[in-house]
Motif scaffolding. Structure first.
Motif, PDB file in Angstrom:
ATOM      1  N   THR A   1     -41.619 -99.330 -37.581  1.00 60.95           N
ATOM      2  CA  THR A   1     -39.899 -99.546 -37.558  1.00 60.95           C
ATOM      3  C   THR A   1     -39.686-101.090 -37.469  1.00 60.95           C
ATOM      4  O   THR A   1     -40.840-101.719 -37.055  1.00 60.95           O
TER       5      THR A   1
ATOM      6  N   ASP B   1     -38.270-102.441 -35.084  1.00 56.65           N
ATOM      7  CA  ASP B   1     -38.524-102.879 -33.803  1.00 56.65           C
ATOM      8  C   ASP B   1     -39.776-102.681 -32.964  1.00 56.65           C
ATOM      9  O   ASP B   1     -40.242-103.119 -31.993  1.00 56.65           O
ATOM     10  N   ASP B   2     -40.569-102.120 -33.761  1.00 62.45           N
ATOM     11  CA  ASP B   2     -42.065-102.093 -33.460  1.00 62.45           C
ATOM     12  C   ASP B   2     -42.568-103.497 -32.961  1.00 62.45           C
ATOM     13  O   ASP B   2     -42.394-104.463 -33.995  1.00 62.45           O
ATOM     14  N   ASP B   3     -43.518-103.748 -32.153  1.00 62.70           N
ATOM     15  CA  ASP B   3     -43.911-104.997 -31.335  1.00 62.70           C
ATOM     16  C   ASP B   3     -44.996-105.475 -32.282  1.00 62.70           C
ATOM     17  O   ASP B   3     -45.757-104.687 -33.098  1.00 62.70           O
TER      18      ASP B   3
ATOM     19  N   GLU C   1     -36.535 -97.549 -41.572  1.00 62.71           N
ATOM     20  CA  GLU C   1     -35.369 -97.084 -40.615  1.00 62.71           C
ATOM     21  C   GLU C   1     -34.737 -95.969 -41.101  1.00 62.71           C
ATOM     22  O   GLU C   1     -33.964 -95.853 -42.122  1.00 62.71           O
TER      23      GLU C   1
ATOM     24  N   LYS D   1     -42.762-110.051 -30.395  1.00 62.73           N
ATOM     25  CA  LYS D   1     -41.818-110.281 -31.542  1.00 62.73           C
ATOM     26  C   LYS D   1     -41.706-109.089 -32.161  1.00 62.73           C
ATOM     27  O   LYS D   1     -42.629-108.029 -32.476  1.00 62.73           O
ATOM     28  N   PRO D   2     -40.550-108.477 -32.464  1.00 66.57           N
ATOM     29  CA  PRO D   2     -40.344-107.475 -33.519  1.00 66.57           C
ATOM     30  C   PRO D   2     -40.746-107.585 -34.621  1.00 66.57           C
ATOM     31  O   PRO D   2     -40.604-108.620 -35.480  1.00 66.57           O
TER      32      PRO D   2
ATOM     33  N   ARG E   1     -39.340-106.992 -37.565  1.00 63.03           N
ATOM     34  CA  ARG E   1     -38.211-107.529 -38.156  1.00 63.03           C
ATOM     35  C   ARG E   1     -38.393-108.948 -38.315  1.00 63.03           C
ATOM     36  O   ARG E   1     -37.817-109.461 -39.536  1.00 63.03           O
ATOM     37  N   ASP E   2     -38.770-109.623 -37.746  1.00 63.63           N
ATOM     38  CA  ASP E   2     -39.223-111.061 -37.633  1.00 63.63           C
ATOM     39  C   ASP E   2     -39.987-111.490 -38.682  1.00 63.63           C
ATOM     40  O   ASP E   2     -39.956-112.853 -38.979  1.00 63.63           O
TER      41      ASP E   2
END
Length: 164
Positions: free
Chosen positions: A16, A18-20, A40, A100-101, A103-104
């Motif tokens: 996802t 938001d996963d690290d 998502e 960091k997630p 998404r970055d």
């Protein structure tokens, strides 16, 4: 006609947004593939690969270009210095990026195919000289239903006796 549905792998391992980063890197280290679709609510919102994550810790271009000459440096010589990585560099980058997630770092311009697309269409995407695509998410009604890797296509061609 062979379709994407016939050669796709399903179910698909995903992450996802938001996963690290460190968790995803750990999962990839244990996996027999090199990237995850980022999903998502069942919809593909990105893709993240080993290369994306490794570049966080060891950018591919680690060279420092130094102009040598007198100001204003017109027609000067330029020297390149390779800044090699030490364990300290990697450790510092690991700490800096671990929280960091995904998404970055994920790629958001994801090429997908539908289950009814032909294998020829899949090959066209995987062989696109302008993109470096190793896997294609298969999407139906905006939901991820499978994934096709280059290996899946080669295996299918081999099994069907297609000669090149």
């Amino acid at each position: 006609m062979v379709t994407a549905r016939e050669i796709m792998t399903s179910p698909v391992e995903t992450v996802t947004p938001d996963d690290d980063v460190s968790d995803v890197l750990t999962r990839l280290a244990k996996a027999d593939f090199s990237g995850f679709p980022v999903v998502e609510d069942g919809a593909v919102v990105g893709i993240v690969t080993e290369t994306d994550l490794v570049d966080l810790f060891q950018p591919s271009n680690r060279r420092l270009w130094i102009p040598v000459g007198f100001p204003p440096f017109v027609e000067t010589l330029t020297y390149s210095v390779d800044l090699s990585w030490s364990d300290l560099d990697v450790g510092v980058d690991l700490v800096k990026n671990a929280g960091k997630p995904i998404r970055d770092v994920m790629i958001t311009d994801v090429v997908t195919v539908s289950p009814e697309d032909s294998v020829e269409s899949v090959i066209d995407h995987l062989a696109d000289p302008d993109r470096d695509i190793n896997r294609l998410p298969v999407v139906e009604d905006d939901q991820l239903v499978g994934i096709i890797s280059r290996e899946d296509v080669l295996r299918t061609l081999s099994e069907r006796g297609v000669s090149v």
